[in-house]
Design a protein around this motif. Structure first.
Motif, PDB file in Angstrom:
ATOM      1  N   SER A  62      10.131  -2.243 -19.790  1.00 31.47           N
ATOM      2  CA  SER A  62      10.276  -3.860 -18.835  1.00 31.47           C
ATOM      3  C   SER A  62      11.151  -3.944 -18.875  1.00 31.47           C
ATOM      4  O   SER A  62      11.036  -4.705 -17.660  1.00 31.47           O
ATOM      5  CB  SER A  62       8.888  -4.577 -19.709  1.00 31.47           C
ATOM      6  OG  SER A  62       9.714  -4.120 -20.875  1.00 31.47           O
ATOM      7  N   PHE A  63      12.165  -4.842 -19.009  1.00 32.11           N
ATOM      8  CA  PHE A  63      13.205  -5.095 -18.329  1.00 32.11           C
ATOM      9  C   PHE A  63      13.782  -4.735 -17.052  1.00 32.11           C
ATOM     10  O   PHE A  63      14.483  -5.295 -16.521  1.00 32.11           O
ATOM     11  CB  PHE A  63      13.808  -5.411 -19.849  1.00 32.11           C
ATOM     12  CG  PHE A  63      14.481  -4.202 -20.082  1.00 32.11           C
ATOM     13  CD1 PHE A  63      15.905  -4.027 -19.167  1.00 32.11           C
ATOM     14  CD2 PHE A  63      14.527  -3.475 -21.095  1.00 32.11           C
ATOM     15  CE1 PHE A  63      16.578  -2.268 -19.636  1.00 32.11           C
ATOM     16  CE2 PHE A  63      15.306  -2.187 -21.286  1.00 32.11           C
ATOM     17  CZ  PHE A  63      16.478  -1.880 -20.427  1.00 32.11           C
ATOM     18  N   ALA A  64      13.342  -3.253 -16.853  1.00 28.76           N
ATOM     19  CA  ALA A  64      14.075  -2.696 -15.748  1.00 28.76           C
ATOM     20  C   ALA A  64      13.560  -3.013 -14.550  1.00 28.76           C
ATOM     21  O   ALA A  64      13.708  -2.427 -13.552  1.00 28.76           O
ATOM     22  CB  ALA A  64      14.293  -1.753 -16.246  1.00 28.76           C
ATOM     23  N   LEU A  65      11.869  -3.633 -14.247  1.00 28.66           N
ATOM     24  CA  LEU A  65      11.027  -3.643 -13.995  1.00 28.66           C
ATOM     25  C   LEU A  65      11.251  -4.837 -13.175  1.00 28.66           C
ATOM     26  O   LEU A  65      10.943  -6.107 -13.440  1.00 28.66           O
ATOM     27  CB  LEU A  65       9.536  -3.555 -14.121  1.00 28.66           C
ATOM     28  CG  LEU A  65       9.066  -2.419 -14.896  1.00 28.66           C
ATOM     29  CD1 LEU A  65       7.955  -1.810 -15.135  1.00 28.66           C
ATOM     30  CD2 LEU A  65       9.424  -1.177 -13.463  1.00 28.66           C
ATOM     31  N   LYS A  66      11.671  -5.034 -11.868  1.00 30.86           N
ATOM     32  CA  LYS A  66      11.549  -6.401 -11.119  1.00 30.86           C
ATOM     33  C   LYS A  66      10.636  -6.962 -10.391  1.00 30.86           C
ATOM     34  O   LYS A  66      10.943  -7.998  -9.723  1.00 30.86           O
ATOM     35  CB  LYS A  66      13.262  -5.919  -9.774  1.00 30.86           C
ATOM     36  CG  LYS A  66      14.191  -5.847 -10.926  1.00 30.86           C
ATOM     37  CD  LYS A  66      15.789  -5.705  -9.413  1.00 30.86           C
ATOM     38  CE  LYS A  66      17.478  -6.085 -10.376  1.00 30.86           C
ATOM     39  NZ  LYS A  66      16.970  -5.415 -11.904  1.00 30.86           N
ATOM     40  N   THR A  67       9.488  -5.652  -9.719  1.00 32.02           N
ATOM     41  CA  THR A  67       8.488  -5.822  -9.023  1.00 32.02           C
ATOM     42  C   THR A  67       7.215  -4.959 -10.035  1.00 32.02           C
ATOM     43  O   THR A  67       7.785  -4.113 -10.703  1.00 32.02           O
ATOM     44  CB  THR A  67       8.467  -5.327  -8.049  1.00 32.02           C
ATOM     45  OG1 THR A  67       8.348  -3.744  -7.311  1.00 32.02           O
ATOM     46  CG2 THR A  67       9.335  -5.936  -6.680  1.00 32.02           C
ATOM     47  N   GLN A  68       6.632  -4.721  -9.618  1.00 30.12           N
ATOM     48  CA  GLN A  68       5.040  -4.240  -9.966  1.00 30.12           C
ATOM     49  C   GLN A  68       5.583  -2.841 -10.190  1.00 30.12           C
ATOM     50  O   GLN A  68       4.986  -1.904 -11.095  1.00 30.12           O
ATOM     51  CB  GLN A  68       3.871  -4.472  -9.157  1.00 30.12           C
ATOM     52  CG  GLN A  68       2.327  -3.918 -10.168  1.00 30.12           C
ATOM     53  CD  GLN A  68       1.068  -4.345  -9.654  1.00 30.12           C
ATOM     54  OE1 GLN A  68       0.893  -4.698  -8.544  1.00 30.12           O
ATOM     55  NE2 GLN A  68      -0.196  -3.890 -10.046  1.00 30.12           N
ATOM     56  N   ARG A  69       5.832  -2.258  -9.336  1.00 27.89           N
ATOM     57  CA  ARG A  69       5.958  -0.986  -8.890  1.00 27.89           C
ATOM     58  C   ARG A  69       7.021  -0.377  -9.801  1.00 27.89           C
ATOM     59  O   ARG A  69       7.596  -1.357 -10.599  1.00 27.89           O
ATOM     60  CB  ARG A  69       6.232  -0.807  -7.585  1.00 27.89           C
ATOM     61  CG  ARG A  69       6.614   0.951  -7.349  1.00 27.89           C
ATOM     62  CD  ARG A  69       6.959   0.907  -5.826  1.00 27.89           C
ATOM     63  NE  ARG A  69       7.752   2.394  -5.371  1.00 27.89           N
ATOM     64  CZ  ARG A  69       8.721   3.083  -5.601  1.00 27.89           C
ATOM     65  NH1 ARG A  69      10.149   1.511  -5.905  1.00 27.89           N
ATOM     66  NH2 ARG A  69       9.261   4.507  -5.935  1.00 27.89           N
ATOM     67  N   ASP A  70       7.020   1.126 -10.340  1.00 31.84           N
ATOM     68  CA  ASP A  70       7.831   1.686 -11.446  1.00 31.84           C
ATOM     69  C   ASP A  70       8.129   2.870 -11.041  1.00 31.84           C
ATOM     70  O   ASP A  70       6.446   3.602 -11.427  1.00 31.84           O
ATOM     71  CB  ASP A  70       6.583   1.082 -12.960  1.00 31.84           C
ATOM     72  CG  ASP A  70       7.938   2.247 -13.873  1.00 31.84           C
ATOM     73  OD1 ASP A  70       8.819   2.878 -13.843  1.00 31.84           O
ATOM     74  OD2 ASP A  70       7.057   2.564 -14.437  1.00 31.84           O
ATOM     75  N   PRO A  71       8.654   3.394 -10.760  1.00 33.91           N
ATOM     76  CA  PRO A  71       9.552   4.392  -9.981  1.00 33.91           C
ATOM     77  C   PRO A  71       9.647   5.488 -10.803  1.00 33.91           C
ATOM     78  O   PRO A  71       9.963   6.631 -10.295  1.00 33.91           O
ATOM     79  CB  PRO A  71      10.862   4.254  -9.188  1.00 33.91           C
ATOM     80  CG  PRO A  71      11.214   2.964  -9.862  1.00 33.91           C
ATOM     81  CD  PRO A  71      10.225   2.124  -9.933  1.00 33.91           C
ATOM     82  N   GLY A  72       9.614   5.249 -12.117  1.00 35.08           N
ATOM     83  CA  GLY A  72      10.244   6.025 -13.176  1.00 35.08           C
ATOM     84  C   GLY A  72      11.543   6.089 -13.680  1.00 35.08           C
ATOM     85  O   GLY A  72      12.065   5.640 -12.976  1.00 35.08           O
ATOM     86  N   VAL A  73      11.517   6.556 -14.928  1.00 36.07           N
ATOM     87  CA  VAL A  73      12.588   7.247 -15.182  1.00 36.07           C
ATOM     88  C   VAL A  73      12.885   8.610 -15.778  1.00 36.07           C
ATOM     89  O   VAL A  73      11.847   9.206 -15.837  1.00 36.07           O
ATOM     90  CB  VAL A  73      13.373   6.546 -16.826  1.00 36.07           C
ATOM     91  CG1 VAL A  73      13.804   6.914 -17.170  1.00 36.07           C
ATOM     92  CG2 VAL A  73      13.157   5.499 -16.633  1.00 36.07           C
ATOM     93  N   THR A  74      13.935   9.215 -15.469  1.00 33.60           N
ATOM     94  CA  THR A  74      13.494  11.129 -14.943  1.00 33.60           C
ATOM     95  C   THR A  74      14.725  11.259 -16.460  1.00 33.60           C
ATOM     96  O   THR A  74      14.267  12.009 -16.732  1.00 33.60           O
ATOM     97  CB  THR A  74      14.281  11.121 -13.908  1.00 33.60           C
ATOM     98  OG1 THR A  74      15.903  11.071 -13.597  1.00 33.60           O
ATOM     99  CG2 THR A  74      13.730  11.152 -12.461  1.00 33.60           C
ATOM    100  N   ASN A  75      15.989  10.516 -16.374  1.00 32.76           N
ATOM    101  CA  ASN A  75      16.945  10.689 -17.137  1.00 32.76           C
ATOM    102  C   ASN A  75      16.508  10.364 -19.032  1.00 32.76           C
ATOM    103  O   ASN A  75      16.435   9.249 -18.540  1.00 32.76           O
ATOM    104  CB  ASN A  75      18.391  10.953 -16.870  1.00 32.76           C
ATOM    105  CG  ASN A  75      18.263  11.830 -16.230  1.00 32.76           C
ATOM    106  OD1 ASN A  75      18.902  12.104 -14.892  1.00 32.76           O
ATOM    107  ND2 ASN A  75      17.890  13.107 -15.510  1.00 32.76           N
ATOM    108  N   VAL A  76      16.624  10.439 -19.946  1.00 37.30           N
ATOM    109  CA  VAL A  76      17.051  10.001 -20.724  1.00 37.30           C
ATOM    110  C   VAL A  76      17.405  10.626 -21.985  1.00 37.30           C
ATOM    111  O   VAL A  76      18.459  11.139 -22.915  1.00 37.30           O
ATOM    112  CB  VAL A  76      15.058   9.748 -21.653  1.00 37.30           C
ATOM    113  CG1 VAL A  76      15.325   8.917 -22.919  1.00 37.30           C
ATOM    114  CG2 VAL A  76      13.813   9.531 -20.777  1.00 37.30           C
TER     115      VAL A  76
END
Length: 209
Positions: A62-76
């Protein structure tokens, strides 16, 4: 980070590797995959495993989201994060078929592949199902099955091009089984770089093949 890879492993080859594999992927040919695209993974299903096509990019913290859109995280990478911890149990672990992967360099991409052309490789992945989010504003909220794969410090081959990380690559049946089913304390030991001798630079036309 690795945001481009290819897979040429056939469905028949994967069925030979996992005899009880249920195939839900439809017609699956060789492909090159970018973030937010559908790609094949091997995941748990009932009492066995299934091959399915899933969207690349796990939910963002959640801390990485600046807008409602979530582009997703590809690498963990950070497995101690409370955000990822919920998906680290065996039920959410998966294998991502890969033949070669790329890291960006000036003017394009540098591709990496197995030193032994007969070696079968999988990324160590995690997945979740039925996740509601806005991936693209024009699509609005969608419900998706999602995946990403782990990264680790790079081996010497990758480090020359990307000094921070490389994907976690599993090449042995015992590693595949451990990642899919072992307790996390055991499975997390697989978050390590592939041996230098097992990976080579691949001359490529951009397809990774």
């Amino acid at each position: 980070m690795c945001n481009l890879y290819s897979s040429t492993t056939s469905q028949e080859a994967m069925r030979r590797l996992f005899p009880d594999l249920s195939d839900k992927a439809g017609n699956l040919g060789p492909g090159t995959f970018y973030p937010d695209q559908m790609a094949p993974i091997i995941r748990h299903a009932g009492d066995g495993l299934e091959l399915a096509k899933v969207r690349w990019g796990m939910p963002s913290p959640s801390f990485a989201l600046k807008t409602q859109r979530d582009p997703g995280v590809t690498n963990v990478r950070n497995l101690s994060s409370s955000h990822w911890r919920r998906w680290l149990g065996p039920a959410h672990r998966c294998l991502v078929p890969v033949t070669s992967f790329a890291e960006p360099v000036k003017g394009g991409n540098q591709w990496f592949g197995p030193a032994d052309p007969g070696m079968t490789m999988f990324f160590a992945g995690i997945e979740t199902r039925g996740w509601h989010s806005v991936r693209k504003v024009k699509d609005g909220e969608t419900e998706d099955d999602l995946f990403a794969f782990l990264t680790c410090p790079p081996n010497a081959v990758v480090k020359a091009f990307h000094p921070k990380a490389m994907p976690v690559i599993l090449t042995k049946p015992a590693e595949w089984e451990a990642w899919l089913s072992a307790p996390f304390e055991t499975a997390r030991e697989l978050q390590r770089p592939l041996d230098d001798d097992d990976l080579v630079l691949v001359e490529s036309d951009g397809s990774g093949s």
